[in-house]
Write a protein that holds these residues in place. Structure first.
Motif, PDB file in Angstrom:
ATOM      1  N   TYR A   1       0.839  -1.300  -0.051  1.00  0.00           N
ATOM      2  CA  TYR A   1      -0.050   0.009  -0.141  1.00  0.00           C
ATOM      3  C   TYR A   1       0.860   1.137  -0.005  1.00  0.00           C
ATOM      4  CZ  TYR A   1       1.090   0.980   4.922  1.00  0.00           C
ATOM      5  OH  TYR A   1       1.908   1.323   6.033  1.00  0.00           O
ATOM      6  N   THR A   2       0.371   2.332  -0.436  1.00  0.00           N
ATOM      7  CA  THR A   2       0.832   3.540  -0.403  1.00  0.00           C
ATOM      8  C   THR A   2      -0.089   4.567   0.006  1.00  0.00           C
ATOM      9  OG1 THR A   2       2.343   3.033  -2.025  1.00  0.00           O
ATOM     10  CG2 THR A   2       1.994   5.453  -1.697  1.00  0.00           C
ATOM     11  N   ILE A   3       0.110   5.405   1.066  1.00  0.00           N
ATOM     12  CA  ILE A   3      -0.571   6.517   1.349  1.00  0.00           C
ATOM     13  C   ILE A   3      -0.393   7.825   0.310  1.00  0.00           C
ATOM     14  CG2 ILE A   3      -1.285   8.281   2.999  1.00  0.00           C
ATOM     15  CD1 ILE A   3      -1.826   5.483   4.349  1.00  0.00           C
ATOM     16  N   VAL A   4      -1.487   8.249  -0.270  1.00  0.00           N
ATOM     17  CA  VAL A   4      -1.421   8.885  -1.324  1.00  0.00           C
ATOM     18  C   VAL A   4      -1.673  10.532  -0.879  1.00  0.00           C
ATOM     19  CG1 VAL A   4      -2.645   9.864  -3.422  1.00  0.00           C
ATOM     20  CG2 VAL A   4      -2.587   7.341  -3.086  1.00  0.00           C
ATOM     21  N   GLU A   5      -2.663  10.616   0.039  1.00  0.00           N
ATOM     22  CA  GLU A   5      -2.979  12.068   0.333  1.00  0.00           C
ATOM     23  C   GLU A   5      -4.079  11.854   1.782  1.00  0.00           C
ATOM     24  OE1 GLU A   5      -4.884  14.517  -2.290  1.00  0.00           O
ATOM     25  OE2 GLU A   5      -6.549  13.470  -2.567  1.00  0.00           O
TER      26      GLU A   5
END
Length: 219
Positions: free
Chosen positions: A105-109
């Motif tokens: 996963y990646t935290i986008v905003e």
């Protein structure tokens, strides 16, 4: 003039304090989402529950890939496995590792939404329904009649079991070998993944920042 300057100073301090609190809350909300997702991609159901306002919101197909649940369900459906729980747990661990190796996963905003914060996350995860099917097919292949016959022949040949061995002795010799075959089969089953963005709404509930499951998309 002094009164005006004092009033402006108070205003600036008030605004700074408000912005500081808002930034701190945004940071906390992002951290909650990050900690939840960290547990999510490890299929750590117990840890995931700590960040949700409703633990029952965890998708059932995902919850079933928890190691303890995999083992318990297997024993419930086939009690003969119970004496070999330790060996079977190794198999369950291999399955979960196969899944988590394909999750990220990646935290986008993080954006403020009224009193809440919405954290956008890009997730790569398996299609659990397809994985279940592939897993079952591979498992059946790993313990096919041909492989079982080869296993029994090997155990007779090396003297592990003999014609005078009791049914329990044969079972005790065969089951660990069968589970080893199952563990080896995990490398063969296919894991299709999909990447998509999901939004997690973080709300302050009873004084604690948690994922609002009614407003979030976690399935």
């Amino acid at each position: 003039m002094k009164k005006l300057l004092s009033a402006l100073l108070v205003l600036v301090m008030t605004v700074s304090l408000f912005v500081g609190c808002a930034d701190k809350n945004k940071e906390i909300a992002t951290e909650v989402a990050d900690d939840f997702m960290s547990a999510f991609v490890e299929l750590d159901v117990d840890a995931m529950e700590n960040y949700l306002d409703d633990a029952d919101a965890i998708p059932e197909d995902m919850a079933n890939f928890d190691i303890d649940t995999l083992v318990d369900n297997a024993i419930d459906s086939n009690p003969a496995i119970a004496p070999y729980e330790e060996d079977f747990t190794k198999f369950a661990e291999a399955v979960v590792e196969k899944m988590t190796d394909n999750m990220s996963y990646t935290i986008v905003e993080t954006e403020k939404d009224g009193k809440d914060y919405v954290v956008t996350v890009e997730m790569t995860m398996p299609d659990f329904d397809e994985v279940n099917k592939s897993f079952e097919d591979t498992l059946k292949s790993s313990v096919s009649n041909q492989k079982m016959n080869e296993l029994i022949t090997k155990l007779f040949t090396n003297g592990t079991i003999t014609a005078s061995s009791s049914q329990q002795e044969i079972l005790d010799a065969v089951m660990p070998e069968v589970i080893n075959l199952m563990i080896e089969s995990v490398d063969d089953f296919k894991v299709d993944t999909e990447t998509e963005e999901k939004e997690l709404t973080i709300s302050k509930i009873d004084g604690e920042w948690l994922i609002n499951t009614k407003k979030s998309n976690i399935d």
